[in-house]
Design an enzyme around this catalytic site. Structure first.
Site, PDB file in Angstrom:
ATOM      1  N   ILE A 157      36.750  35.118  25.279  1.00  0.00           N
ATOM      2  CA  ILE A 157      37.902  35.976  25.586  1.00  0.00           C
ATOM      3  C   ILE A 157      39.115  35.111  25.939  1.00  0.00           C
ATOM      4  O   ILE A 157      40.227  35.363  25.464  1.00  0.00           O
ATOM      5  CB  ILE A 157      37.553  36.962  26.727  1.00  0.00           C
ATOM      6  CG1 ILE A 157      36.438  37.911  26.260  1.00  0.00           C
ATOM      7  CG2 ILE A 157      38.783  37.747  27.166  1.00  0.00           C
ATOM      8  CD1 ILE A 157      35.830  38.777  27.364  1.00  0.00           C
ATOM      9  N   ASP A 176      38.107  24.830  33.011  1.00  0.00           N
ATOM     10  CA  ASP A 176      36.741  25.255  32.736  1.00  0.00           C
ATOM     11  C   ASP A 176      35.837  24.117  33.163  1.00  0.00           C
ATOM     12  O   ASP A 176      36.312  23.050  33.565  1.00  0.00           O
ATOM     13  CB  ASP A 176      36.561  25.597  31.237  1.00  0.00           C
ATOM     14  CG  ASP A 176      35.508  26.696  31.049  1.00  0.00           C
ATOM     15  OD1 ASP A 176      34.476  26.640  31.742  1.00  0.00           O
ATOM     16  OD2 ASP A 176      35.729  27.599  30.227  1.00  0.00           O
ATOM     17  N   ARG A 237      36.511  39.963  36.164  1.00  0.00           N
ATOM     18  CA  ARG A 237      35.779  40.681  37.200  1.00  0.00           C
ATOM     19  C   ARG A 237      36.587  40.657  38.494  1.00  0.00           C
ATOM     20  O   ARG A 237      37.155  39.620  38.866  1.00  0.00           O
ATOM     21  CB  ARG A 237      34.416  40.023  37.454  1.00  0.00           C
ATOM     22  CG  ARG A 237      33.372  40.362  36.398  1.00  0.00           C
ATOM     23  CD  ARG A 237      32.978  41.841  36.423  1.00  0.00           C
ATOM     24  NE  ARG A 237      32.012  42.199  35.394  1.00  0.00           N
ATOM     25  CZ  ARG A 237      32.318  42.650  34.179  1.00  0.00           C
ATOM     26  NH1 ARG A 237      33.590  42.807  33.823  1.00  0.00           N
ATOM     27  NH2 ARG A 237      31.370  42.968  33.320  1.00  0.00           N
ATOM     28  N   ASP A 261      42.795  44.827  35.878  1.00  0.00           N
ATOM     29  CA  ASP A 261      41.987  45.809  35.149  1.00  0.00           C
ATOM     30  C   ASP A 261      40.644  46.014  35.842  1.00  0.00           C
ATOM     31  O   ASP A 261      39.908  46.933  35.493  1.00  0.00           O
ATOM     32  CB  ASP A 261      41.760  45.317  33.706  1.00  0.00           C
ATOM     33  CG  ASP A 261      41.070  46.358  32.835  1.00  0.00           C
ATOM     34  OD1 ASP A 261      41.456  47.550  32.928  1.00  0.00           O
ATOM     35  OD2 ASP A 261      40.161  46.005  32.066  1.00  0.00           O
ATOM     36  N   GLU A 266      34.339  47.941  42.502  1.00  0.00           N
ATOM     37  CA  GLU A 266      34.752  49.024  41.602  1.00  0.00           C
ATOM     38  C   GLU A 266      33.846  50.236  41.756  1.00  0.00           C
ATOM     39  O   GLU A 266      32.640  50.033  41.936  1.00  0.00           O
ATOM     40  CB  GLU A 266      34.617  48.504  40.163  1.00  0.00           C
ATOM     41  CG  GLU A 266      35.910  48.371  39.431  1.00  0.00           C
ATOM     42  CD  GLU A 266      35.708  47.682  38.092  1.00  0.00           C
ATOM     43  OE1 GLU A 266      36.042  46.488  38.016  1.00  0.00           O
ATOM     44  OE2 GLU A 266      35.213  48.310  37.168  1.00  0.00           O
ATOM     45  N   HIS A 284      39.716  49.486  34.408  1.00  0.00           N
ATOM     46  CA  HIS A 284      38.699  48.741  33.641  1.00  0.00           C
ATOM     47  C   HIS A 284      38.667  49.190  32.171  1.00  0.00           C
ATOM     48  O   HIS A 284      37.649  49.687  31.682  1.00  0.00           O
ATOM     49  CB  HIS A 284      37.310  48.882  34.282  1.00  0.00           C
ATOM     50  CG  HIS A 284      36.370  47.769  33.901  1.00  0.00           C
ATOM     51  ND1 HIS A 284      35.414  47.267  34.734  1.00  0.00           N
ATOM     52  CD2 HIS A 284      36.253  47.057  32.745  1.00  0.00           C
ATOM     53  CE1 HIS A 284      34.741  46.301  34.113  1.00  0.00           C
ATOM     54  NE2 HIS A 284      35.237  46.157  32.897  1.00  0.00           N
ATOM     55  N   GLY A 286      39.415  47.073  29.568  1.00  0.00           N
ATOM     56  CA  GLY A 286      39.418  45.891  28.690  1.00  0.00           C
ATOM     57  C   GLY A 286      38.859  46.114  27.294  1.00  0.00           C
ATOM     58  O   GLY A 286      39.513  45.824  26.300  1.00  0.00           O
ATOM     59  N   SER A 287      37.654  46.620  27.205  1.00  0.00           N
ATOM     60  CA  SER A 287      37.030  46.759  25.877  1.00  0.00           C
ATOM     61  C   SER A 287      37.146  48.186  25.341  1.00  0.00           C
ATOM     62  O   SER A 287      36.495  48.526  24.352  1.00  0.00           O
ATOM     63  CB  SER A 287      35.558  46.359  25.965  1.00  0.00           C
ATOM     64  OG  SER A 287      34.874  47.187  26.887  1.00  0.00           O
TER      65      SER A 287
HETATM   66  C1  8YV Z   1      35.889  44.565  30.148  1.00  0.00           C
HETATM   67  C2  8YV Z   1      33.601  44.088  30.387  1.00  0.00           C
HETATM   68  O1  8YV Z   1      36.471  45.734  29.739  1.00  0.00           O
HETATM   69  O2  8YV Z   1      31.997  43.786  28.766  1.00  0.00           O
HETATM   70  C3  8YV Z   1      32.327  43.572  29.922  1.00  0.00           C
HETATM   71  O3  8YV Z   1      31.600  42.955  30.717  1.00  0.00           O
HETATM   72  O4  8YV Z   1      33.753  44.412  31.533  1.00  0.00           O
HETATM   73  C4  8YV Z   1      34.675  44.231  29.384  1.00  0.00           C
HETATM   74  O5  8YV Z   1      34.261  45.226  28.522  1.00  0.00           O
HETATM   75  C5  8YV Z   1      36.799  43.452  30.535  1.00  0.00           C
HETATM   76  O6  8YV Z   1      36.214  42.229  30.808  1.00  0.00           O
HETATM   77  C6  8YV Z   1      37.658  43.856  31.727  1.00  0.00           C
HETATM   78  O7  8YV Z   1      38.942  43.968  31.299  1.00  0.00           O
END
Ligand code: 8YV
Length: 318
Positions: A157, A176, A237, A261, A266, A284, A286-287
């Site tokens: 990512i 890293d 996270r 995000d 959470e 949240h 992201g994906s």
């Molecule tokens: C997130 C996620 O949406 O797959 C994961 O572990 O949490 C991702 O889908 C992203 O890392 C947070 O923006």
């Protein structure tokens, strides 16, 4: 031969539930939140398909019925699963790498642009009905193009964010555990210490995995070493951030803006964020694209099937 039993902890995209029902005796749910009676529902199951936010901790894994052979998570992150406990029980774990890198990187870029250009404040102003029209000094933000972006965690990512950020002529720095080979580094500058990395980060994107090793990595001391007026985003996270430290820096202006995000604990969000104008808050996402969530479903189901057939899929975590 009877189909293997698959317990699914949350409602999944329609196409993925159909695939699960085709290949498994699938125990589906209509709920978007974690099922409460996981252990009872796991009775007789060969596999469990869980999600981030489902606490697969030591106690839960230890109490799973013997028949469970695999836990697949509908995520790349697996910090909600006690991997050591699963290993001790002989339970394999698989996840959804690669297919969500672009969507999650888009989300990080969305946060970078929204935080720097004060999109949340602008949207709230228009919706309030109070906007009086264009003004030379209204909602002035920070330019993104041509600035330095530091990426903490240059995995799949992180590298996708670097690729997108190059389109904004950003200079990429990264931190890293090890330096990447040149074909993956693509000219980004590696830092082997926080001392050299943090002062470079006019923009800082957090992209390392969660878990004990990165807990509250962004704390008071590291924030103090960021340049004044830095912008911080987190699409990894929530546990990576010491919220009290970030909130103090957003209040003082040492950090000009943040985009989040993900959150520690959470879906609870530290209440102080809700009162700060200079933080953009997403739930949240992201994906969260249709294409990506479908792809994640296919990858995790393929991984579960491979493991049940005695093979080691590419998305095997442990
Ligand atoms: C997130 C996620 O949406 O797959 C994961 O572990 O949490 C991702 O889908 C992203 O890392 C947070 O923006």
């Amino acid at each position: 031969m009877p189909k293997p039993v698959l317990l699914v902890t949350r409602r999944l995209p329609v196409e993925i539930e159909a695939l699960a029902a085709q290949d498994y005796d699938a125990r589906l749910t209509a709920s978007d939140t974690a099922i409460a009676d996981l252990l009872a529902r796991a009775e007789g199951a060969d596999a469990i398909l869980c999600c981030p936010g489902d606490r697969m901790d030591t106690a839960t894994i230890t109490a799973l019925p013997d028949r469970v052979k695999v836990i697949g998570t509908f995520s790349v992150g697996h910090d909600h699963i006690d991997i050591a406990a699963a290993r001790a029980r002989g339970i394999k774990v698989c996840n959804t790498p690669d297919v969500l890198s672009v969507a999650t990187a888009e989300c990080a870029m969305l946060l970078i642009l929204s935080a720097a250009r004060r999109a949340g404040e602008g949207e709230r102003l228009v919706r309030s009905g109070e906007w009086a029209g264009w003004a030379p000094t209204q909602l002035l933000g920070t330019q993104v193009s041509g600035r330095r972006l530091g990426i903490f965690g240059m995995g799949r990512i992180g590298r996708e964010i670097a690729r997108m950020a190059r389109g904004f002529d950003m200079e990429i720095h990264y931190r890293d555990m090890a330096r990447l080979p040149p074909d993956l580094e693509c000219g980004a500058m590696f830092h082997d210490s926080d001392d050299s990395f943090l002062p470079m980060c006019e923009f800082l994107s957090l992209n390392a995995p969660g878990g004990d090793g990165t807990r509250h990595w962004l704390d008071h001391a590291r924030i103090a070493r960021l340049p004044g007026g830095a912008v911080v985003v987190n699409a990894a996270r929530g546990t990576l951030v010491d919220d009290a430290a970030l909130i103090a820096a957003l209040r003082s202006g040492h950090i000009a803006a943040a985009g989040l995000d993900v959150y520690d604990s959470e879906p609870n969000v530290h209440s102080d964020y809700l009162t700060l104008q200079n933080v953009v808050l997403l739930p949240h996402l992201g994906s969260a694209t249709t294409e990506t969530r479908d792809a994640m479903g296919r990858v995790v189901l393929d991984g579960i099937a491979a493991i049940l057939a005695g093979r080691s899929p590419a998305n095997l975590v442990s």
